[in-house]
Enzyme design. Structure first.
Site, PDB file in Angstrom:
ATOM      1  N   ARG A   1       0.953   6.406 -12.602  1.00  0.00           N
ATOM      2  CA  ARG A   1      -0.199   5.929 -11.840  1.00  0.00           C
ATOM      3  C   ARG A   1      -1.097   7.059 -11.338  1.00  0.00           C
ATOM      4  NH1 ARG A   1       0.476   0.565  -9.398  1.00  0.00           N
ATOM      5  NH2 ARG A   1       0.685  -0.602 -11.342  1.00  0.00           N
TER       6      ARG A   1
ATOM      7  N   LYS B   1      13.462 -13.358   2.130  1.00  0.00           N
ATOM      8  CA  LYS B   1      14.044 -12.588   1.027  1.00  0.00           C
ATOM      9  C   LYS B   1      15.569 -12.720   1.072  1.00  0.00           C
ATOM     10  CE  LYS B   1      13.041  -8.258  -1.290  1.00  0.00           C
ATOM     11  NZ  LYS B   1      12.148  -7.139  -1.444  1.00  0.00           N
TER      12      LYS B   1
ATOM     13  N   GLU C   1       1.172   5.060  -5.120  1.00  0.00           N
ATOM     14  CA  GLU C   1       1.475   6.374  -5.683  1.00  0.00           C
ATOM     15  C   GLU C   1       0.258   7.283  -5.706  1.00  0.00           C
ATOM     16  OE1 GLU C   1       2.471   3.473  -6.944  1.00  0.00           O
ATOM     17  OE2 GLU C   1       4.662   3.600  -6.907  1.00  0.00           O
TER      18      GLU C   1
HETATM   19  C1  LIG Z   1       3.854   1.056  -9.108  1.00  0.00           C
HETATM   20  C2  LIG Z   1       5.224   0.642  -8.627  1.00  0.00           C
HETATM   21  N1  LIG Z   1       5.811   1.330  -7.630  1.00  0.00           N
HETATM   22  C3  LIG Z   1       7.042   0.990  -7.198  1.00  0.00           C
HETATM   23  C4  LIG Z   1       7.704  -0.070  -7.754  1.00  0.00           C
HETATM   24  C5  LIG Z   1       9.121  -0.420  -7.320  1.00  0.00           C
HETATM   25  N2  LIG Z   1       9.186  -1.729  -6.678  1.00  0.00           N
HETATM   26  C6  LIG Z   1       9.640  -2.824  -7.318  1.00  0.00           C
HETATM   27  S1  LIG Z   1       9.619  -4.177  -6.386  1.00  0.00           S
HETATM   28  C7  LIG Z   1       9.028  -3.338  -5.072  1.00  0.00           C
HETATM   29  C8  LIG Z   1       8.792  -4.045  -3.774  1.00  0.00           C
HETATM   30  C9  LIG Z   1       7.875  -5.167  -3.954  1.00  0.00           C
HETATM   31  O1  LIG Z   1       7.704  -5.794  -2.720  1.00  0.00           O
HETATM   32  P1  LIG Z   1       6.957  -7.183  -2.666  1.00  0.00           P
HETATM   33  O2  LIG Z   1       5.756  -7.131  -3.524  1.00  0.00           O
HETATM   34  O3  LIG Z   1       6.750  -7.524  -1.246  1.00  0.00           O
HETATM   35  O4  LIG Z   1       7.952  -8.178  -3.361  1.00  0.00           O
HETATM   36  P2  LIG Z   1       9.384  -8.695  -2.837  1.00  0.00           P
HETATM   37  O5  LIG Z   1      10.401  -7.888  -3.569  1.00  0.00           O
HETATM   38  O6  LIG Z   1       9.450  -8.478  -1.365  1.00  0.00           O
HETATM   39  O7  LIG Z   1       9.426 -10.107  -3.228  1.00  0.00           O
HETATM   40  C10 LIG Z   1       8.849  -1.986  -5.382  1.00  0.00           C
HETATM   41  C11 LIG Z   1       8.364  -0.956  -4.454  1.00  0.00           C
HETATM   42  C12 LIG Z   1       7.059  -0.753  -8.800  1.00  0.00           C
HETATM   43  N3  LIG Z   1       7.634  -1.782  -9.440  1.00  0.00           N
HETATM   44  N4  LIG Z   1       5.829  -0.396  -9.202  1.00  0.00           N
END
Ligand SMILES: Cc1ncc(C[n+]2csc(CCOP(=O)(O)OP(=O)(O)O)c2C)c(N)n1
Length: 630
Positions: free
Chosen positions: A395, A283, A367
């Site tokens: 959600r 990342k 959630e």
């Molecule tokens: C239902 C929901 N909860 C929280 C989020 C906020 N959010 C956006 S990206 C993310 C992390 C995603 O992590 P990952 O899938 O590992 O992707 P990366 O950013 O590491 O590539 C979160 C918690 C969201 N988009 N949707």
């Protein structure tokens, strides 16, 4: 200096023609562009820098839009956008009327499904694939999901369904060990343990593919081999969750090696079985500040390229006010525990996490689980505070009803980013929470208008024996007024200004800043209006409210949520019923999806800017005056 390769790419077909060195140059140019544009506009930096090679390899092997990509969350789709004809417009990303920061079907035929909320990609991709197959289309469908999003329940539900389906769904698991913060939970540890066996996986897949090409005998032999392989692999590598769910599993692969990725994607493309391709990426790759602190650069405002610093605002935000108030409460009451669903930073819980690690829970992007877990904590005697963005709380509507409200469990839901949410667009607006939760029996909803109201209302919420929602916007707290420190009286609001005007503006706390500006504009023009901050969306002390408004000729009700099902609409009915001489008007969000923009741009497009409030006050006054002079 070599000519720009990126500028010459008008479609993924151009990416397919590049040579090895050109691909390397392209990856460098893409990273530079992402850093430059996110540095100016803000956006999701770390996740996008991590998937540059992965996206290039995908576009070299698959052919969108005939094949479909579904990006989970979609915050990592910047490279995809640039390679699918949107390079020229890339600098408009996240701006009003510009490119969205997430995939959007209306933006490009290469975006097959809109995303923004996590953990939806496998379900959507499996739906797309099923639709293709049922209509005789042999296009491939690829879901790209991060290890963070994989912790969401929907992703597991979808794996369970698609694994049984025996259609060739391709799931690319982008494992960077990070959600926004380091990924949590057993699943993330499990992924690390899967790191054995990559060469074996590839050899086996080639063998199986070649066998299936042999007429008549090939398929039966491959099937026997496949069964034997499962037993054999069970011995060698213990169990594999994905294999047990019915997927082939390949990986982990180096997600920054385009050549290696391409080879595997070509193999996988030829399979007609569900497959998980486990890819490891870094990342923030290519920007040292993001590599060393990917969490800080996950979603970031404009920053300085040379030192990675972000502009800092002095004014206290509602999130900080919540964070401070919660810490103060937690120091007084050790039963208070805090829960986040992978948003520890965004919800302001970092200080709580550090001060009370044993009373803090990051449950992952889950959630629904967060709310029911809080229900359990509450039934067990604790006082849970669940901090979740308004949009992600959508959600967990059933969990609020079934696992908390129905059992009259005490629980505080801190809904950050309620109302108009800047930059992220339709998927992230916090406009629905009042209409969703107001009808739920037994719950209260409060909306602080300032930091002292946050402190008073949070404290009140934690003393209740039922569920309370505390909702507040992503905005700076407005200046304190004496009224905001008045003690909390259930169901009653406070007059922010009362100077004997014939017009009253009633508002929810989250939009008080705009009402204040409108009041100042009206006062400057010599026709001031009084203002009343509701504090409570639910319950409402109706007699008190009617008493408060019935001295006015006109009342403008302003709400930072949907008109339909909102509190303003309900209060308008109440006034019409109980004080029919008072002329009323409701200003709230109409039944539309509101696109990206800055907070003031969104409010303007919804007709809720200070200038609109001023106009509405004047309009109502004129109508009232003509009625009274008739
Ligand atoms: C239902 C929901 N909860 C929280 C989020 C906020 N959010 C956006 S990206 C993310 C992390 C995603 O992590 P990952 O899938 O590992 O992707 P990366 O950013 O590491 O590539 C979160 C918690 C969201 N988009 N949707």
């Amino acid at each position: 200096m070599n000519r720009s390769i990126l500028a010459g790419i008008s479609s993924p077909e151009d990416v397919k023609k590049l040579t090895g060195p050109q691909i390397e140059q392209l990856a460098g140019e893409i990273r530079k562009k992402i850093i430059e544009v996110v540095g100016t506009n803000g956006g999701h930096l770390s996740s996008n820098l991590g998937v540059v090679e992965l996206t290039i390899a995908m576009h070299r092997v698959f052919s969108t839009p005939k094949d479909s990509f579904v990006w989970d969350v979609g915050h990592q789709s910047y490279t995809h956008k640039m390679l699918t004809g949107r390079y020229e417009r890339f600098s408009t990303i996240r701006k009003k009327d510009g490119l969205s920061g997430f995939p959007k079907r209306e933006e490009s035929p290469h975006d097959s499904f809109d995303t923004g909320h996590a953990s939806t990609s496998i379900s959507a991709a499996y739906g797309l694939l099923t639709a293709k197959r049922l209509q005789g289309d042999d296009g491939k469908v690829v879901a790209v999901i991060g290890d963070g999003a994989l912790t969401g329940g929907m992703a597991m539900e979808a794996l369970s369904h698609a694994g049984q389906g025996n259609r060739g769904l391709i799931v690319i698991l982008n494992d960077n060990k990070m959600s926004i913060s380091p990924n949590t939970g057993a699943l993330s540890e499990y992924l690390s343990r899967l790191s054995m066996g990559a060469p074996y996986q590839r050899m086996k897949m080639r063998l199986e593919r070649n066998l299936r090409r042999i007429p008549l005998l090939g398929n039966p032999i491959a099937n026997v081999l496949s069964r034997a392989k499962r037993a054999f692999k069970g011995l060698l590598f213990k169990d594999n969750l994905f294999v047990d769910l019915g997927f082939e599993y390949v990986g982990p692969l180096n997600g920054h090696n385009v050549e290696e990725l391409e080879k595997v994607f070509r193999d996988v493309r030829a399979l007609d079985q569900p497959v998980v391709v486990h890819v490891q990426t870094r990342k923030g790759k290519g920007y040292s500040f993001a590599e060393s602190d990917p969490s800080a650069f996950h979603a970031i405002g404009p920053f300085c390229y040379s030192d990675g610093t972000v502009e800092h605002f002095d004014s206290l935000s509602f999130t900080e006010a919540f964070s401070n108030s919660l810490l103060a409460e937690a120091a007084r009451d050790e039963k208070i525990v805090a829960i986040t669903a992978a948003m520890v930073k965004g919800t302001g819980l970092v200080p709580f996490q550090h001060r009370y690690p044993e009373r803090f829970f990051d449950v992952g992007i889950a959630e629904e689980h967060a709310v029911t877990f809080a229900g359990g904590l509450s039934a067990g005697g604790l006082k849970p505070v669940v901090a979740i963005y308004s949009t992600f709380m959508q959600r967990a509507v059933d969990q609020v009803i079934h696992d908390v409200a129905l059992q009259n469990l005490r629980c505080v839901f801190a809904l950050d980013r309620s109302g108009a949410v800047p930059d992220d667009g339709e998927t992230h607006q916090g406009l629905y929470d009042i209409a969703l939760f107001r009808p739920v029996p037994g719950v209260s909803i409060v909306c602080p208008a300032s930091a002292s109201e946050m402190s008073l209302l949070l404290s009140w919420s934690l003393r209740q024996d039922h569920a309370v929602f505390v909702r507040y916007p992503k905005a700076a707290c407005p200046t304190e007024l004496p009224a905001f420190s008045l003690p909390v009286e259930v169901g009653r609001g406070v007059f922010a200004h009362r100077d004997g005007s014939d017009t009253l503006i009633v508002c929810t706390g989250g939009i008080f800043a705009e009402v204040l500006e409108a009041s100042n504009m009206l006062a400057r023009s010599g026709s001031p209006a009084d203002s009343y901050v509701l504090r409570f969306v639910k319950p409402i002390d109706e007699d008190y409210f009617i008493d408060a408004v019935s001295d006015y000729r006109s009342v403008v009700l302003v709400e930072d949520g949907m008109r339909s099902g909102g509190v303003a609409e309900y209060l308008e009915f109440l006034i019409r019923d109980r004080s029919p001489d008072v002329r009323t008007s409701v200003m709230a969000f109409e039944p539309l999806f509101y696109p990206q923009g800055k907070r003031n741009e969104i409010l303007r497009s919804a007709g809720l800017s200070p200038a609109h409030i001023v106009d509405e006050v004047r309009r109502l006054r004129e109508l009232t005056a003509s009625r009274f002079t008739r």
